[in-house]
Design an enzyme around this catalytic site. Structure first.
Site, mmCIF file in Angstrom:
data_model
loop_
_atom_site.group_PDB
_atom_site.id
_atom_site.type_symbol
_atom_site.label_atom_id
_atom_site.label_comp_id
_atom_site.label_asym_id
_atom_site.label_seq_id
_atom_site.Cartn_x
_atom_site.Cartn_y
_atom_site.Cartn_z
ATOM 1 N N CYS A 52 0.846 -1.180 0.000
ATOM 2 C CA CYS A 52 0.000 0.000 0.000
ATOM 3 C C CYS A 52 0.887 1.237 0.000
ATOM 4 C CB CYS A 52 -0.916 0.009 1.223
ATOM 5 S SG CYS A 52 -1.882 1.517 1.347
ATOM 6 N N CYS A 81 -11.446 -11.692 -11.154
ATOM 7 C CA CYS A 81 -12.251 -12.476 -12.081
ATOM 8 C C CYS A 81 -12.005 -13.978 -11.947
ATOM 9 C CB CYS A 81 -12.008 -12.019 -13.509
ATOM 10 S SG CYS A 81 -10.286 -12.152 -14.067
ATOM 11 N N HIS A 108 -8.459 -12.026 -18.579
ATOM 12 C CA HIS A 108 -9.791 -11.993 -17.971
ATOM 13 C C HIS A 108 -10.386 -13.386 -18.098
ATOM 14 C CE1 HIS A 108 -13.199 -10.170 -16.140
ATOM 15 N NE2 HIS A 108 -14.014 -10.370 -17.162
ATOM 16 N N ASP A 125 -20.830 -13.070 -17.121
ATOM 17 C CA ASP A 125 -19.659 -12.578 -16.401
ATOM 18 C C ASP A 125 -20.090 -12.079 -15.029
ATOM 19 O OD1 ASP A 125 -17.477 -11.144 -15.388
ATOM 20 O OD2 ASP A 125 -16.811 -10.548 -17.384
#
Length: 201
Positions: A52, A81, A108, A125
């Site tokens: 981060c 995904c 993807h 999806d």
């Protein structure tokens, strides 16, 4: 899957990311092998390390196991995904639908399902809450597909023409001819079926 989409964070910090995309303030440092728990319980293939870099002084590194078991994904509500589509695939199959996983090699993945009254496979999806919109990636995202492969019950199929804008677009992105792709998939399918020829029963 909308609650997964809203609640997904890639680093535990005061400014968490929202959605399945990686937040701008999180930098991927690399991957390590999964520990025993992640490997056995989560069936994780790897663990991503995320740093981060927010201006609020977080500076922490979080571990993001790429789980393949539904339990940890549902419990933690963390994923992208790969995780979403795998859980969605299992849910559809558990409800009695014939479904298969689809991988786009430009990064993807999603699911196809057979629905009553609809011929052939239907695109779905879970990340995008999309149904029957196969051209959304090429037209909406500007993707230039090269290989899109569907993984069914013991069989692979090249479904790139279903998702690409046109043949010339995806052929320009490939390093294999259509004949070579067909030959490779035939060989893989032959091995997956235990070396049986297509005429064997």
């Amino acid at each position: 899957f909308s609650y997964f989409h809203r609640g997904c964070t890639h680093a535990r910090c005061p400014t968490p990311g929202v959605g399945s995309a990686q937040p701008e303030h999180v930098r991927v440092l690399g991957c390590i092998g999964p520990g025993l728990v992640d490997r056995v319980v989560g069936r994780a293939s790897r663990v991503e390390l995320h740093l981060c870099t927010s201006g609020e002084g977080c500076g922490r590194v979080s571990m993001f196991p790429r789980n393949r078991a539904p339990g940890p994904i549902l419990r933690t509500r963390r994923g992208r995904c790969g995780e979403y589509s795998y859980v969605w695939l299992l849910m559809l199959r558990s409800l009695g639908y014939e479904a298969r996983w689809v991988s786009d090699w430009t990064d993807h993945c999603w699911v196809e399902v057979r629905l009553p009254g609809h011929p052939g496979w239907v695109h779905t999806d879970p990340c995008e809450r999309a149904l029957g919109r196969p051209r959304m990636y090429a037209e909406g995202w500007g993707k230039r597909h090269n290989y899109v492969v569907a993984f069914g019950e013991g069989r692979l199929e090249d479904v790139t023409p279903v998702y690409a804008l046109d043949r010339s677009t995806y052929m320009a992105e490939r390093d294999l001819s259509e004949m070579d792709v067909e030959r490779v998939l035939d060989e893989v399918n032959h091995r997956m079926q235990g070396g049986r020829s297509t005429g064997d029963h």
